[in-house]
Enzyme design. Sequence first.
Site, PDB file in Angstrom:
ATOM      1  N   SER A 291       0.812  -1.208   0.000  1.00 17.90           N
ATOM      2  CA  SER A 291       0.000   0.000   0.000  1.00 17.90           C
ATOM      3  C   SER A 291       0.852   1.268   0.000  1.00 17.90           C
ATOM      4  O   SER A 291       1.572   1.537  -0.946  1.00 17.90           O
ATOM      5  CB  SER A 291      -0.956  -0.048   1.205  1.00 17.90           C
ATOM      6  OG  SER A 291      -1.932   0.952   1.130  1.00 17.90           O
ATOM      7  N   ASP A 302      10.263   5.551  -9.954  1.00 16.42           N
ATOM      8  CA  ASP A 302       9.808   6.253 -11.161  1.00 16.42           C
ATOM      9  C   ASP A 302      10.635   7.501 -11.451  1.00 16.42           C
ATOM     10  O   ASP A 302      10.834   7.873 -12.617  1.00 16.42           O
ATOM     11  CB  ASP A 302       8.329   6.633 -11.027  1.00 16.42           C
ATOM     12  CG  ASP A 302       7.405   5.448 -11.282  1.00 16.42           C
ATOM     13  OD1 ASP A 302       7.920   4.358 -11.592  1.00 16.42           O
ATOM     14  OD2 ASP A 302       6.179   5.610 -11.176  1.00 16.42           O
ATOM     15  N   LYS A 316      -0.562  -4.207  -3.397  1.00 16.59           N
ATOM     16  CA  LYS A 316      -1.863  -3.670  -2.966  1.00 16.59           C
ATOM     17  C   LYS A 316      -1.981  -2.238  -3.483  1.00 16.59           C
ATOM     18  O   LYS A 316      -1.496  -1.297  -2.862  1.00 16.59           O
ATOM     19  CB  LYS A 316      -2.017  -3.687  -1.451  1.00 16.59           C
ATOM     20  CG  LYS A 316      -3.359  -3.122  -0.981  1.00 16.59           C
ATOM     21  CD  LYS A 316      -3.448  -3.032   0.534  1.00 16.59           C
ATOM     22  CE  LYS A 316      -4.759  -2.408   0.977  1.00 16.59           C
ATOM     23  NZ  LYS A 316      -4.883  -0.985   0.633  1.00 16.59           N
TER      24      LYS A 316
END
Length: 551
Positions: A291, A302, A316
Site C-alpha cells: 500500500s 519512477d 496492494k
Amino acid sequence: MYKKYIAGILVAGVGLGLVSFKSDSDRYFEIAKNLDVFATLFKEVNTYYVDEVPPAQMMRTGIDAMLKSLDPYTNYIPEDDIEDFRTMTTGQYGGIGAGIGVHDGKVVIQMPYEGSPAQKAGLVIGDQILKIDGINVTGKPSAEVSKLLKGQANTPIKLEIKSYGQTKPRTVEMLRANITVENVPYIGMLDNEIGYFQLSGFTMDASREVKQAVQKLKEMGAKKIVFDLRDNPGGLLHEAVNISNIFVDKGKDIVSTKGKVKEWNKTYKALDEPLDRSVPLVVLTSSRSASAAEIVAGVMQDYDRAVLVGERTFGKGLVQATRPLSYNSQLKVTTAKYYTPSGRCIQAIDYSHRNEDGSVASIPDSLRVAFKTTGGRVVYDGGGISPDVEVPQTEYSEITRTIATKGYLFEFANKYKAEHPTIASAKAFKLSDADYQKFVAFLANKDVSYTTTVEQELVELTDKSKEGKHYDDIKSELDAIRKKVSHNKSNDLQRFRPEIQEMLEAEIASRYYLQKGYIESSFDDDPDIIMAKNVLNDPQKYASYLKVKTK
C-alpha cells in the site's frame, strides 16, 4: 467497487449471467427489493428457527460475508472496534505501552516501549501476566488481554506479574498513559558514511518522523542513506505523499487515485521543497511491503531517485476511505486504485473479475504493461514494485522454524538475561561456542520434533509403492534414505547453527536493548543490508542501476 460501474456491470452480465440495469431507477428498485427480502428472511428465521438466534452475531456474519465477496480491505467496523481502528490509523492509544503475546498458554510481555509506563514500572520481556485488575488472564487470547490493558490515560491498573526465575508473583501498579507507537523505530549508522532508518507504518506524523530521521542521520555524518520499508503494511495516503516529497522536487506528481466516483479522482503532488534531492539512497522492500509503502517505493523508482533492493512488493494498489454508519459504526470501503507517477497501477489481484468458484487470480507477468521512469528505465505494473536489485528471500531450515515457532528462542533469551547482567553492544554481541552448547543442552528436554520435506515425500512414495504393489522391490532403498535423513536431523542443530545463532543473538540483544537492540543485532547478517551497503559503497554500481541498460 473500484471498477467503472457501467463497464463492470456489462462485463459481469456477459460473463456470469448477471442482470444489467437500464436506469438508476431500475438499480434502486433492485436494491430496495433485495433489502426487503433480506429483512423478511431474517424475521422468519428469528421467529421460527428451532434455537434462539442472536441478532447482532447473525447480522455481523451476513455483513462480513457480503463484504468478503468484494475484496479483503472493504470491512465493517462496529462501535466496539472503533478504538482499535483509530489506533491503527493514528498510532495512539491509552494503555501501558507494551506488546504482549501468548507462549504455551501464558500471556507474556514481548516488548515494552521505551519510556512507557510498563518500562518505568520495571516490566521486562518474558514477564508473565497472571491477572489484570483481579481478572485471571492465563489461557486468554492476546486480543482479549490487550483490551483489558487499554483504557483512558491516567486511569490506574494493577497487574499480577511472575518474572523468570521467581517462584512468587508480585503486584505491579501503574497509571495508563497516552501511548504513541513510533513509525520510525530505529535511526542509526551502518558505518562511518551510511545512515539507516526503518519505517514500520504510515500513521499520523509518519512524514514528520521520517524528516527528523534524515536530518538526524545527516547530523551523525551520513553521506548515504538506507531507507527500510520492509514488511511495512502501509497506512495513510497523505503521509506517503509527504514522505515522498522529502526526496523529490516540489510540484512533482506523487500518486493518482482513480475510482467509480470521478469527483474523488485526484492527483497528489509534492507541495514543499524537498529536504534532500541528491543524497544517494537505497530503499529496502520485501514481499510484505504494501500500500503506502509501495507508493513511496514506486515514486523513488519512477523518478530514478533511489535504488530499490530486496523483493517484489505485495501488490496492494487499492485505496480505502471510511464512511460513517448508524450507531457509531463505520464502513472501510475500497474507493479507488492508485497509480504511480509513471502511470502504473501495482495492484496484483483483480477482485472485480472472479472465477465461477468465487476465487480470484493474480495478474500473470505476461499481462503486465511496461512503463518508463524519468530516465527511461522500463518498469512494470500489475504485481507490486520490482526491486532494481533482487535479493532472494532467506529460506530457514525446518529445525530453525520449529524452535522459533515453539518459543524456545524466546525462553532461552529470558534464561540468558537472568544469568548475565550485561552483554556487549547489540552490534558487537556474539554467542560463544560454550553459550551455544548451553542452548543445545537447553533443548535436550524440549519437543523439537519436525517433519522434513524429504520425510513427507518418503511417506507419499511408500504409500504409492504399496498401492502399486512395488513396495517390497524398493523397501531397502527407502529404509536407507530414512536412516540417512534421521542421522542428518540429529546433527541439524550444528549444521544450521549460523542461522539459529543469528536469530538467537537478536532475541538475546532485545532483552538488554529492546527493539533497537533487536534491529542492530541483525546488521551484520542481513542480506538486504549487506547488498545495500555494497551498492552505496560503489558509486559506479549505484549510478548504473539508475540508468537505461544498453545492449
